[in-house]
Scaffold this active site. Structure first.
Site, mmCIF file in Angstrom:
data_model
loop_
_atom_site.group_PDB
_atom_site.id
_atom_site.type_symbol
_atom_site.label_atom_id
_atom_site.label_comp_id
_atom_site.label_asym_id
_atom_site.label_seq_id
_atom_site.Cartn_x
_atom_site.Cartn_y
_atom_site.Cartn_z
ATOM 1 N N LYS A 173 6.635 3.620 4.579
ATOM 2 C CA LYS A 173 7.591 2.995 3.460
ATOM 3 C C LYS A 173 8.857 3.914 3.147
ATOM 4 O O LYS A 173 8.341 5.027 2.536
ATOM 5 C CB LYS A 173 7.035 2.303 2.251
ATOM 6 C CG LYS A 173 6.324 1.202 2.657
ATOM 7 C CD LYS A 173 5.298 0.611 1.351
ATOM 8 C CE LYS A 173 4.645 1.458 0.734
ATOM 9 N NZ LYS A 173 3.623 0.838 -0.422
ATOM 10 N N THR A 204 10.955 -2.696 -10.457
ATOM 11 C CA THR A 204 10.302 -2.674 -9.175
ATOM 12 C C THR A 204 8.900 -2.249 -9.196
ATOM 13 O O THR A 204 7.947 -1.705 -8.464
ATOM 14 C CB THR A 204 10.735 -1.405 -8.365
ATOM 15 O OG1 THR A 204 10.757 -0.316 -8.802
ATOM 16 C CG2 THR A 204 12.233 -1.751 -8.010
ATOM 17 N N GLY A 206 5.108 -2.669 -9.407
ATOM 18 C CA GLY A 206 4.141 -3.513 -8.432
ATOM 19 C C GLY A 206 4.730 -3.725 -6.880
ATOM 20 O O GLY A 206 3.861 -4.601 -6.133
ATOM 21 N N THR A 207 5.663 -3.227 -6.665
ATOM 22 C CA THR A 207 6.340 -3.529 -5.203
ATOM 23 C C THR A 207 5.296 -3.281 -4.191
ATOM 24 O O THR A 207 4.861 -3.875 -3.140
ATOM 25 C CB THR A 207 7.567 -2.884 -5.239
ATOM 26 O OG1 THR A 207 7.398 -1.505 -5.237
ATOM 27 C CG2 THR A 207 8.595 -3.530 -5.830
ATOM 28 N N GLY A 208 4.608 -2.098 -4.121
ATOM 29 C CA GLY A 208 3.758 -1.638 -3.148
ATOM 30 C C GLY A 208 2.538 -2.409 -2.950
ATOM 31 O O GLY A 208 2.076 -2.942 -1.939
ATOM 32 N N CYS A 209 1.894 -2.711 -4.082
ATOM 33 C CA CYS A 209 0.762 -3.824 -4.256
ATOM 34 C C CYS A 209 1.234 -5.165 -3.534
ATOM 35 O O CYS A 209 0.424 -5.848 -2.655
ATOM 36 C CB CYS A 209 0.172 -4.081 -5.582
ATOM 37 S SG CYS A 209 0.004 -2.500 -6.483
#
Length: 268
Positions: A173, A204, A206-209
């Site tokens: 990412k 942003t 928690g965007t990865g989760c």
């Protein structure tokens, strides 16, 4: 309905971790299940404490799911300790889910180490060979590949290095790049870019989760890896565009914006 399991830590503020995963599963029309690896005391301003769950309880949670329910995909998030990683890997080798998304959660946005540094090698050795796709951001990829990443070409080199660690696909990412937010998928044969506009918001959390859970949901529904990522990117982009200014710090994304809009629950 497809069934998707998340193995991750709990976020008391609801924006990341298990809570974000279950919201994402629901938004994608799959039935969400959870194995909790740790309980965190956190909010939009940071992570303040972590209590890891006993590995035996983690194992029993996994057994309880797989002994009773068909699991169409698994997403792994926060796994902070070596014993935690080893018991999860042991159980996943036993039950052999067909689709597995590994999000190597290492450090929170506030700088809290969610993966103990001495467990980094264990995560790579135990979980990556089982992964359908691994989804590191640039700081995580730098740790995993032992190199600095500042350009798209350096992202490609790091993705190749991580691919050699055993994952079937690597989605690196690019949100931490200064001038570009392109994500790169390496399949072992080709690089596939996924570009999106950079959204000017601090919210942003928690965007990865959320992205990794969206990918797991789409894989469970039968999409190819490329299609699963493309649709997950569309979903997270909308969620960030309409993120929520909750709390005093980094707010969460809006997991249900499209559904609320269709239901007529929004004014915009």
């Amino acid at each position: 309905m497809k069934n998707v399991l998340t193995i991750a830590g709990s976020d008391s503020s609801g924006g990341a971790g298990i809570q974000a995963d279950l919201k994402t599963f629901s938004a994608h029309g799959v039935f969400g299940m959870s194995v909790i690896t740790a309980v965190t005391a956190q909010n939009t301003q940071g992570v303040f404490a972590v209590q890891d769950i006993d590995p035996d309880i983690i194992a029993k949670q996994i057994d309880a799911i797989f002994d009773d329910i068909s699991v169409d995909a698994v997403k792994i998030g926060m796994v902070s300790q070596i014993p935690t990683i080893k018991i999860i890997a042991e159980k996943l080798r036993e039950y052999a889910p067909e689709k597995l998304v590994v999000d190597p959660v290492m450090v929170s946005k506030s700088g809290y180490h969610l993966l103990n540094p001495d467990a980094e090698l264990t995560l790579i050795q135990e979980l990556l060979p089982l992964a359908t796709v691994v989804t590191p951001n640039i700081p995580e990829a730098e740790v995993m590949s032992h190199r600095s990443i500042h350009t798209l070409e350096e992202m490609k080199d790091a993705a190749k290095a991580i691919f050699q660690m055993g994952a079937k696909n690597v989605l690196l990412k690019g949100g931490h790049l200064e001038n570009d937010s392109t994500d790169i998928l390496f399949t072992g044969k080709e690089f596939i870019p996924f570009s999106s506009a950079r959204i000017n918001t601090k919210n942003t959390h928690g965007t990865g989760c959320t992205l990794s859970s969206a990918i797991a949901s789409n894989l469970a529904r039968g999409m190819s890896i490329e299609q699963a990522i493309a649709q997950a990117k569309e979903y997270i982009t909308i969620a960030i565009e309409h993120s929520l200014a909750i709390g005093k710090g980094v707010g969460p994304t809006h997991h249900f914006y499209s559904l609320y809009q269709k239901a007529g629950l929004l004014n915009d």
